[in-house]
Design a protein around this motif. Structure first.
Motif, PDB file in Angstrom:
ATOM      1  N   LEU B 365       0.835  -1.202   0.000  1.00  0.00           N
ATOM      2  CA  LEU B 365       0.000   0.000   0.000  1.00  0.00           C
ATOM      3  C   LEU B 365       0.868   1.250   0.000  1.00  0.00           C
ATOM      4  N   ASP B 366       1.951   1.201   0.775  1.00  0.00           N
ATOM      5  CA  ASP B 366       2.772   2.394   0.948  1.00  0.00           C
ATOM      6  C   ASP B 366       3.507   2.775  -0.325  1.00  0.00           C
ATOM      7  N   ARG B 367       3.781   1.814  -1.176  1.00  0.00           N
ATOM      8  CA  ARG B 367       4.435   2.145  -2.443  1.00  0.00           C
ATOM      9  C   ARG B 367       3.643   3.215  -3.182  1.00  0.00           C
ATOM     10  N   PHE B 368       2.323   3.147  -3.053  1.00  0.00           N
ATOM     11  CA  PHE B 368       1.513   4.193  -3.669  1.00  0.00           C
ATOM     12  C   PHE B 368       1.262   5.361  -2.721  1.00  0.00           C
ATOM     13  N   ILE B 369       0.958   5.032  -1.458  1.00  0.00           N
ATOM     14  CA  ILE B 369       0.491   6.073  -0.539  1.00  0.00           C
ATOM     15  C   ILE B 369       1.584   7.073  -0.184  1.00  0.00           C
TER      16      ILE B 369
ATOM     17  N   PHE C 158      -2.305   3.175 -11.686  1.00  0.00           N
ATOM     18  CA  PHE C 158      -1.877   1.788 -11.475  1.00  0.00           C
ATOM     19  C   PHE C 158      -1.523   1.514 -10.013  1.00  0.00           C
ATOM     20  N   ARG C 159      -1.624   2.525  -9.182  1.00  0.00           N
ATOM     21  CA  ARG C 159      -1.417   2.374  -7.743  1.00  0.00           C
ATOM     22  C   ARG C 159      -0.047   1.786  -7.404  1.00  0.00           C
ATOM     23  N   THR C 160       0.962   2.244  -8.115  1.00  0.00           N
ATOM     24  CA  THR C 160       2.293   1.805  -7.756  1.00  0.00           C
ATOM     25  C   THR C 160       3.279   2.930  -8.029  1.00  0.00           C
ATOM     26  N   GLY C 161       4.456   2.802  -7.468  1.00  0.00           N
ATOM     27  CA  GLY C 161       5.467   3.833  -7.659  1.00  0.00           C
ATOM     28  C   GLY C 161       6.733   3.456  -6.928  1.00  0.00           C
ATOM     29  N   ALA C 162       7.804   4.187  -7.210  1.00  0.00           N
ATOM     30  CA  ALA C 162       9.069   3.944  -6.519  1.00  0.00           C
ATOM     31  C   ALA C 162       9.892   5.216  -6.554  1.00  0.00           C
ATOM     32  N   ASP C 163      10.761   5.355  -5.564  1.00  0.00           N
ATOM     33  CA  ASP C 163      11.639   6.521  -5.527  1.00  0.00           C
ATOM     34  C   ASP C 163      12.641   6.455  -6.663  1.00  0.00           C
ATOM     35  N   ALA C 164      12.914   7.628  -7.224  1.00  0.00           N
ATOM     36  CA  ALA C 164      13.987   7.745  -8.209  1.00  0.00           C
ATOM     37  C   ALA C 164      15.185   8.338  -7.496  1.00  0.00           C
ATOM     38  N   LEU C 165      16.246   7.515  -7.356  1.00  0.00           N
ATOM     39  CA  LEU C 165      17.404   7.936  -6.574  1.00  0.00           C
ATOM     40  C   LEU C 165      18.608   8.114  -7.474  1.00  0.00           C
ATOM     41  N   PRO C 166      19.370   9.185  -7.265  1.00  0.00           N
ATOM     42  CA  PRO C 166      20.591   9.325  -8.047  1.00  0.00           C
ATOM     43  C   PRO C 166      21.559   8.192  -7.721  1.00  0.00           C
TER      44      PRO C 166
END
Lengths: 94, 777, 204
Positions: B365-369, C158-166
């Motif tokens: 959940l936190d990946r989005f939140i 899409f309810r997803t994501g990730a940090d973009a880190l140098p």
């Protein structure tokens, strides 16, 4: 402590100096780096323990203070472990 | 000493109640500043693509809002009551170190002003978010001086917090009235005790983080710009502090709510013992959950998964606490007064904030939140809802005690109603538009408009409710009916003295026998009060602020500030040499489990623990950067002279021996040998620093400089920090030698030497590890 | 450019994300309402004007303990069970979200965040800024990095994501099942252009 354990203090000092010389000796004989790192850190820990126990009087003082120290030690180890383990960004297998 | 009046009283006071009031006024001021910033950017967000604040101004506003609210408003608001109430609740006359208590306050005030000053610098206040994420906050991306000035202000605040932490731990642990065992401490005092214990361990690492950042910004090192994980290093350093900080803010409020529930339900708190145990467990767990702020960074999945589980599990103790609070109302006699309303509000909002927080503990959940308004809503429910409502309960609960007047109950209830409605109107809509990114000054999605407008409206309603409170409290100062000693029929000690209490709190010392609070009769002669006044804490803080500001903006100012600092420190030590500020060690107080501790020794021990955490973070940074370094980390013995380092180590170990001998000779009453030992320590310290300086110069000649690469930067910063600690120790040693010359140390009085020894040995221990990691491997 | 509340699920992992979110939400709502309801009920039922209970707080007397270890254990047990349920399902979903599903045909795009925009590098080396086109019904993998500061690459629908880190790469995947245009946005404060750091994901 009616009588001050001055001989003990001097003895601990001798031990600390001896361990320091042992550390330097370990470097001079050029042992494998992993062994060296483990050995040196272990010896440093022992030295620090002796200083805390005898010079900082933890041996004779309220136990509660030792708990504070151990707590800080726990967090220090925790920090070193998590930070080194949590440094590389994970590469998901594809 | 004389009693001062007017302005001089407030500038020189060391009385904990005066300092509490200073904290109260100052924290309310910062609450207003932070609130006004919030109202400004809420206005910007009420309309999509609005043009009220520029992107830069918006970022400055949210950054300073966060910094001010978390560090300069809400926590000090709690410490206003802690200062005023805790010493009375435990039956003490004052804090353990009244002068240091004043120092805490003045450092807090001037650090806050220094941070606020950054608005007026070229480039404005920091605009990097209160979390100060790197590399954004490194000079390459934000060269403006405001970012550095605010970071230095933060360092100053950490000093204030550390001094305060030590003071409160020593006070609560050793100054409890006879018979007041731990199980009899009121909930508020327990809340503050947990707060300061968390502070003790949490603030060191963040101080180290801001210290490294300041060095990056001022001297051009590359701790946080390097690709070796600089960005990850900062998140570790910040969030190790950042998560416990939430509980630091919350714990006093839980304490207040406990006391208020007990008083207004007319029943002992349900499961009090278990609440305290659960609270202790939660405090500990709060240190091992912080990676949940970093789930989206994608670091080691095992660490993230473990911290996800610890995060979920922290809800269990909080569940026990909240359910126990709720069951305290079962079969009770509930008096619905304003403080209780705010306490109930605090519980309800904490439940909402707590449950919505569980969502963030799930990595999926936190990946989005992460980075959405869900997080904003959640932590405002916890930090504003639970905490601020709890502290407002404290405000109304202790107002009659502090002023001697009753507030207007009806206006109080109206304040609660409007504040509660306004608060929910402000933050609940944020849950509905939880997809919205936080910290954007503009948005293009039409569906987000109504909820943003509702939130802005709620913000203004919530802000307005405080005007009612201020009006009520100011008006009641004049027209309120006299409150009497104990308007609420509460059991705790602060209600067993007059409202407001006399400067010395109690005419006769309190004690507890069995369950009864009684007072020593002392032959009918009431306690004779002595007021201590000194301007040094204020001057010291001013000079520190001047030198920090000068460091960045105007070098002559730095010189003036530094000179002033030296003068103030000298004056402070001279005052001590002549015993102008001696408060006798209290007798008969409850000290278990610290029976062998006197105030000074205990205080130094706590200082050592906080310093240990600072160095722990530096060692953590070292190991992270070393493991991650691209390319070979230079083999220690190839860079550094092992023999020279070894000799220096032995010199420092020997200085530890001479200190421990000094303590022994002081105990034995041997003045001559005491002086010789202290003198030898001084000389050994000087030799160590001299050799260190020689090594530094040699390395510089070899091109191994502060900025040449990460290993060298770490070497200079870590050994430099150690050297700075040694210099501080040498200053203390100078003072000891002067006192020893005057022959004050003997069999009965050797606290000073012993306390110095504990510090000096700690510095020695740090060097043992520095020697190992830099010279030997 | 607009996007709204997700009315229809554009593909994975959004579907799974919602199932997890809904579990948390329904259990949270249930627990929250019961607990708050209980609190308000007690406050009302035992208010002073109608309560027959005694006043046990006396000035100057330290109150005794009032507790019931069985009830405390019930509190402990209930919260533990609820959180255990949530945690177990969360771990399952986390493993699913964090591990790219096995497939023969994976479409891989490298993403570079910079102040202030997104650059996409296709498998054939073509570089595009601001818009990425990906195929429907295939696993799409994004390898995310940053050229300057901390960003967060977020695929909102899409309810997803990730940090973009140098200096590091982060990997996320999606499997779009609905053709259409979706929003990519930066979710970590990255300077004055943060609010405008958006891009488009086109599924064809």
């Amino acid at each position: 402590m009616a009588k001050e354990p001055i001989n003990l203090y001097v003895g601990v000092w001798g031990l600390l100096v001896g361990l320091t010389i042992l550390e330097i000796f370990m470097v001079l004989v050029e042992m494998p780096i992993i062994l060296l790192i483990t050995g040196v850190l272990l010896l440093a820990g022992v030295k620090a323990g002796f200083v805390a126990l005898f010079y900082q009087h933890l041996k004779w003082d309220d136990v509660a203070i030792s708990w504070f120290y151990l707590m800080a030690l726990f967090f220090a180890l925790f920090i070193v472990m998590v930070w080194t383990g949590g440094s590389a960004v994970c590469q998901v297998e594809i | 000493m004389e009693n001062k009046s007017g302005l001089m009283r407030w500038l020189t006071t060391t009385n904990h109640k005066d300092i509490g009031l200073l904290y109260l006024v100052t924290s309310l001021y910062f609450l207003m500043v932070g609130g006004s910033l919030a109202l400004t950017f809420r206005l910007q967000l009420a309309f999509p693509q609005a043009d009220i604040l520029s992107a830069s101004a918006f970022n400055q506003a949210i950054t300073m809002h966060g910094l001010i609210m978390v560090l300069w408003a809400i926590s000090p608001f709690a410490f206003a009551f802690a200062n005023y109430i805790v010493p009375i609740q435990i039956g003490a006359r004052d804090m353990a170190f009244p002068r240091l208590n004043a120092l805490s306050y003045w450092l807090y005030l001037f650090s806050g002003l220094l941070a606020a000053l950054s608005f007026f610098l070229p480039g404005g206040a920091p605009d990097v978010g209160w979390t100060y994420y790197v590399p954004l906050s490194t000079p390459k991306f934000t060269p403006q001086p405001g970012v550095t000035v605010a970071a230095l202000a933060l360092a100053m605040l950490v000093a204030s917090v550390t001094v305060g932490t030590i003071n409160f731990i020593v006070t609560i642990a050793t100054l409890r009235a006879p018979g007041m065992g731990w199980s009899k401490l009121p909930m508020f005092t327990w809340g503050i005790l947990y707060t300061v214990l968390l502070m003790l361990f949490a603030f060191g690492p963040v101080a180290a983080g801001f210290f490294l950042l300041a060095i990056d910004r001022v001297f051009g090192t590359a701790f946080f710009t390097s690709p070796e994980g600089g960005a990850i290093l900062w998140t570790h350093m910040f969030w190790f502090f950042g998560h416990p900080e939430v509980y630091i803010v919350l714990a006093p409020a839980i304490g207040v709510v406990g006391d208020v529930i007990e008083t207004f339900t007319r029943k002992p708190l349900f499961g009090r013992k278990y609440i305290l145990i659960a609270f202790g467990i939660a405090s500990f767990i709060s240190f091992i959950v912080y990676v949940h702020h970093m789930f989206a960074t994608g670091i080691n999945p095992i660490i993230r998964e473990v911290m996800s589980i610890t995060t979920e599990s922290i809800s269990v103790p909080f569940g026990v606490i909240m359910l126990s609070f709720i069951f305290s109302f079962y079969k009770a006699r509930v008096r619905i007064k304003t403080p209780l309303l705010f306490a109930i509000g605090s519980i309800v909002l904490f439940i909402v904030g707590g449950i919505t927080g569980v969502f963030n503990s799930s990595i999926a959940l936190d990946r989005f939140i992460r980075g959405t308004y869900w997080v904003v809503a959640h932590f405002h429910y916890a930090m504003v809802g639970a905490t601020l409502f709890g502290l407002l309960a404290a405000m109304y609960y202790w107002y009659p005690k502090i002023t001697g007047k009753m507030y207007d109950e009806k206006l109080g209830k109206i304040h609660f109603a409007i504040a509660f409605i306004g608060f929910n109107l402000l933050y609940f809509p944020m849950f509905i538009i939880y997809e919205m990114p936080r910290r954007v000054n503009t948005y293009f999605v039409e569906e987000w408009i109504p909820m943003n407008q509702l939130a802005t409206l709620g913000g203004y309603v919530f802000g307005f409710s405080f005007l009612i409170m201020v009006y009520n409290l100011l008006k009641s100062l004049k027209t309120g009916s006299p409150a009497g000693n104990n308007p609420w029929g509460a059991w705790t000690l602060e209600w067993m003295t007059t409202s407001p209490p006399p400067p010395h709190n109690f005419d006769f010392d309190p004690m507890i026998s069995g369950n009864q609070i009684t007072f020593y009769t002392n032959g009918g002669v009431p306690h004779k009060h002595v007021e201590y006044h000194t301007m040094m804490p204020m001057l010291l803080s001013v000079s520190l602020m001047l030198s920090f500001f000068g460091l960045m903006m105007y070098t002559p100012l730095f010189v003036i500030g530094a000179a002033m600092l030296a003068a103030v420190l000298t004056k402070w030590l001279i005052d001590d040499v002549y015993d102008r500020f001696v408060i006798p060690e209290p007798e008969n107080t409850m000290k278990w489990p610290f029976d062998h501790m006197n105030r000074l020794k205990f205080g130094v021990w706590m200082l050592v623990i906080s310093e240990a955490m600072l160095f722990a973070a530096l060692f953590g940074a070292y190991s992270l950067l070393r493991i991650n370094l691209i390319g070979e980390w230079p083999y220690g013995p190839a860079v550094h002279d092992v023999r020279l380092g070894g000799i220096n180590t032995i010199i420092l170990l020997t200085s530890s021996l001479t200190v421990v001998l000094a303590v022994a000779y002081a105990k034995m009453g041997d003045q001559r040998k005491l002086l010789y030992s202290l003198g030898a320590t001084y000389i050994l310290g000087l030799v160590f620093l001299g050799l260190k300086g020689y090594e530094w110069m040699k390395l510089y000649d070899e091109g191994f400089t502060l900025t040449s690469d990460l290993p060298s930067s770490l070497y200079y910063v870590m050994t430099g920090t150690h050297a700075a600690h040694m210099i501080a120790g040498m200053i203390a040693l100078t003072y000891l030698i002067v006192k020893a010359f005057r022959g004050v140390y003997n069999e009965k009085n050797y606290d000073g030497v012993e306390a110095f020894g504990i510090y000096w040995h700690f510095v020695d221990i740090v060097w043992i590890f520095l020697f190992a990691i830099f010279y030997l491997m | 450019m607009t996007h709204g509340m997700v009315l229809q699920i554009p593909g994975e992992p959004a579907g799974t994300w919602y199932s997890l979110f809904n579990l948390y939400f329904s259990l949270g709502l249930l627990v929250g309402s019961v607990v708050v309801g209980m609190l308000l009920y007690f406050v009302w039922k035992y208010r002073e004007s109608v309560s027959n209970e005694s006043d046990d707080i006396k000035p100057g007397v330290v109150p005794g303990e009032r507790s019931n270890i069985k009830l405390i254990m019930v509190f402990f047990g209930l919260t533990s069970i609820i959180l255990f349920t949530l945690a177990s399902y969360s771990i399952l979903v986390t493993n699913y979200v964090e591990k790219v599903p096995k497939a023969d045909d994976i479409f891989e795009v490298t993403v570079q965040g910079f102040q202030w925009g997104w650059r996409f590098i296709y498998p054939n080396g073509t570089e595009v800024v601001g818009e990425v086109v990906v195929p429907k019904d295939k696993i799409v993998v994004f390898r995310i990095t940053s050229m300057d500061v901390f960003h967060k690459f977020q695929l909102i629908e899409f309810r997803t994501g990730a940090d973009a880190l140098p200096g590091a790469f982060n990997v996320i995947w999606i499997k779009p099942t609905q053709a259409g245009t979706y929003t990519i946005q930066c979710y970590e404060l990255c300077g004055i252009g943060h609010s405008l750091m958006v891009a488009t994901l086109r599924v064809v």
